[in-house]
Design an enzyme around this catalytic site. Structure first.
Site, PDB file in Angstrom:
ATOM      1  N   LYS A 199      14.822  11.965  49.606  1.00 56.93           N
ATOM      2  CA  LYS A 199      13.203  12.765  49.950  1.00 56.93           C
ATOM      3  C   LYS A 199      12.628  11.937  50.623  1.00 56.93           C
ATOM      4  O   LYS A 199      11.838  10.874  50.880  1.00 56.93           O
ATOM      5  CB  LYS A 199      12.061  13.499  48.879  1.00 56.93           C
ATOM      6  CG  LYS A 199      10.935  14.641  49.542  1.00 56.93           C
ATOM      7  CD  LYS A 199      10.552  14.386  50.671  1.00 56.93           C
ATOM      8  CE  LYS A 199       9.810  13.350  50.269  1.00 56.93           C
ATOM      9  NZ  LYS A 199       8.662  13.344  51.655  1.00 56.93           N
ATOM     10  N   GLU A 244       8.962  -0.374  45.223  1.00 58.67           N
ATOM     11  CA  GLU A 244       8.090  -0.699  46.393  1.00 58.67           C
ATOM     12  C   GLU A 244       7.566  -0.571  46.570  1.00 58.67           C
ATOM     13  O   GLU A 244       7.436  -0.077  47.103  1.00 58.67           O
ATOM     14  CB  GLU A 244       9.450  -1.455  47.217  1.00 58.67           C
ATOM     15  CG  GLU A 244       9.417  -2.722  48.467  1.00 58.67           C
ATOM     16  CD  GLU A 244       9.849  -2.443  48.964  1.00 58.67           C
ATOM     17  OE1 GLU A 244       9.621  -3.113  50.565  1.00 58.67           O
ATOM     18  OE2 GLU A 244      11.328  -2.484  49.443  1.00 58.67           O
ATOM     19  N   CYS A 287       5.340  -2.994  55.052  1.00 61.53           N
ATOM     20  CA  CYS A 287       5.010  -3.273  53.265  1.00 61.53           C
ATOM     21  C   CYS A 287       4.722  -5.395  53.143  1.00 61.53           C
ATOM     22  O   CYS A 287       3.596  -5.207  52.396  1.00 61.53           O
ATOM     23  CB  CYS A 287       5.784  -2.444  52.470  1.00 61.53           C
ATOM     24  SG  CYS A 287       7.350  -3.339  52.408  1.00 61.53           S
ATOM     25  N   GLU A 320      -5.170  -3.025  52.144  1.00 57.63           N
ATOM     26  CA  GLU A 320      -3.251  -3.598  52.892  1.00 57.63           C
ATOM     27  C   GLU A 320      -4.100  -2.134  54.182  1.00 57.63           C
ATOM     28  O   GLU A 320      -4.395  -0.579  53.725  1.00 57.63           O
ATOM     29  CB  GLU A 320      -2.299  -2.630  52.202  1.00 57.63           C
ATOM     30  CG  GLU A 320      -1.192  -2.638  52.915  1.00 57.63           C
ATOM     31  CD  GLU A 320       0.329  -2.550  51.906  1.00 57.63           C
ATOM     32  OE1 GLU A 320       0.908  -2.913  52.258  1.00 57.63           O
ATOM     33  OE2 GLU A 320      -0.014  -1.044  51.579  1.00 57.63           O
TER      34      GLU A 320
END
Length: 496
Positions: A190, A265, A299, A399
């Site tokens: 996906k 992750e 990330c 973040e």
């Protein structure tokens, strides 16, 4: 752009209404609904995607299950390796076209992808090709009475759900395709609704390489619909996900239904620590690109820059000067260093953090503006640096996922270590020093899945990559990832 691969990409885009890839065929979604995807460098419509939902995920998983239990299960390690090698050859041959599609889709500068990224992606594929012949159990001595031979075997876990992020789809998919094909699993992928085109084109290459129908299926759609259905599906045995920590928590909950194995992750707020004895000629560009590569949409971006106080002023001045040499612009231009952010929504989110940084007392020393002029239609932002930031400010804790750096001073090694670990995240970290004792102390003490010393962002498929704390768990690369796609069984044979 005049080139054969640009022409091929144009041909791929000529039919902008992309379908789902299920059981080796292109099929519409069950509802016929579609999603619009936009070019972030212009803000203009790029293509429409099939809006896959639960019924489509059900069909894809059923296809993968049939393939897993059918012809694919008879492939030998040598045959799987050969197929991966054929795919690697096609991937290399078509890499420029794939990269162009990725650049159009998510805005990464083309030139930064064509050189090092090509080598990294190919090395990753070839690593997994080698692992296809490196799977096995062992005979084990036992203390049972009589004549009993005991051994362990390893077998593929089954159907894998791979949920791909938008910030690096080409590379991210290799860490699903590689172990799936090497171990004999099957997969339903996906991709992000914001960057699906390169993944769909890869599906065509897999067919060309000779992959049997159903081994890899691709369902486009929204994460809340197709992604959620895949994570909760009772016939999916493992989910590999890269994305936000919040979504990762939802996947953990969804996995409970059939005790899926997970590799997550997740988010990061990585520290990059610069000591006074560091070689600043290397540290300044290394730290800068640790934040600004991919417009900060990585990330493991080293967005918390800890600088020893005695060199803070010099370092900030040099970092700001370096950031102003970076060209932000059209990702297809050969001299572009930074492209746009992925979407208007992400741009607005990052801009809101810049406002928060100012309000909380951060000193803006570089950047901070959305770019207009010829770039007005896209989602471009200057590389931005805040100085005199405290580790408790919002911009140092949350973040941002944009080209925003926070410079935080420290005084001692112990201070640096305590500040670096004062976060719920633990994905990656960097250390810049010429003192080996300092480097080793930080390498042992930092709570993160990766520690880079006098470098940042290096990843090798044999070594791998993973997170700690709320940055997730599971491993991408290395033997640990292969083991995650296998389960072990014990065999006892009474030969007496």
């Amino acid at each position: 752009m005049n080139s054969p691969w640009a022409t091929t990409a144009a041909n791929f885009l000529a039919d902008p209404n992309k379908q789902l890839f299920i059981d080796g065929k292109w099929v519409p979604s069950a509802t016929g609904e579609r999603i619009e995807t936009f070019n972030p460098s212009t803000g203009q419509l790029l293509a429409t995607l099939a809006r896959g939902q639960k019924a489509d995920v059900d069909a894809a998983v059923a296809s993968s299950r049939r393939a897993f239990q059918g012809h694919w299960s008879s492939f030998t390690p040598a045959q799987r390796q050969q197929l991966i090698m054929q795919f690697a050859e096609l991937f290399e041959k078509n890499f420029e076209e794939l990269t162009l599609l990725e650049s159009l889709d998510m805005g990464a500068p083309l030139m930064t992808r064509l050189r090092p990224a090509k080598n990294t992606a190919l090395q990753t594929i070839l690593y997994y090709a080698a692992q296809a012949r490196n799977i096995g159990g062992e005979t084990v001595s036992n203390s049972l009475p009589g004549k009993v031979t005991s051994m362990t075997l390893k077998a593929p876990v089954g159907v894998v759900g791979g949920i791909i992020p938008w910030n690096g789809p080409l590379f991210s998919q290799m860490h699903i395709l590689g172990p799936v094909l090497a171990t004999g699993c099957t997969a339903v992928i996906k991709p992000s609704e914001e960057a699906s085109l390169a993944i769909l084109r890869t599906a065509e290459l897999l067919v060309e390489a000779g992959l049997p129908p159903g081994v890899v299926n691709v369902v486009t759609g929204f994460g809340s619909e197709a992604g959620a259905a895949l994570a909760a599906h009772p016939d999916v045995n493992r989910v590999a996900f890269t994305g936000s920590t919040g979504t990762g928590r939802e996947i953990i909950k969804a996995s409970a239904g059939n005790m899926k194995r997970l590799q997550l992750e997740l988010g990061g707020k990585s520290p990059d620590i610069v000591f006074a004895d560091a070689d600043l000629d290397k540290a300044v560009p290394g730290v800068a690109m640790g934040v600004f590569s991919n417009s900060g949409q990585i990330c493991f971006a080293g967005t918390r820059i800890f600088v020893e106080r005695k060199i803070q002023a010099e370092f900030v001045e040099r970092l700001g000067a370096y950031s102003r040499t970076l060209k932000v612009g059209d990702p297809l231009a050969p001299d572009t260093n930074l492209g746009p952010l992925i979407s208007r929504r992400q741009l607005d989110r990052v801009l809101s953090y810049l406002d928060i940084g100012r309000q909380e007392g951060g000193e803006l020393v570089a950047g901070g503006r959305r770019l207009g002029g010829d770039l007005a239609g896209g989602y471009y932002l200057e590389p931005t640096i805040f100085s005199n930031v405290s580790n408790t400010m919002t911009i140092a804790r949350e973040e941002i996922f944009g080209p925003v750096a926070s410079v935080i001073p420290f005084d001692t090694v112990e201070d640096a270590l305590a500040l670096a670990n004062a976060t719920e995240y633990g994905l990656a970290s960097g250390v810049w020093t010429t003192n080996i004792d300092t480097a080793l102390k930080l390498a042992h003490g930092i709570e993160a899945g990766t520690v880079w010393v006098n470098c940042y962002g290096l990843v090798d498929p044999a070594v791998g990559f993973g997170g700690y704390k709320e940055s997730g768990y599971g491993w991408k690369g290395g033997q640990a990832q292969i083991d995650g796609y296998l389960y072990q069984k014990a065999v006892y044979i009474n030969v007496g």
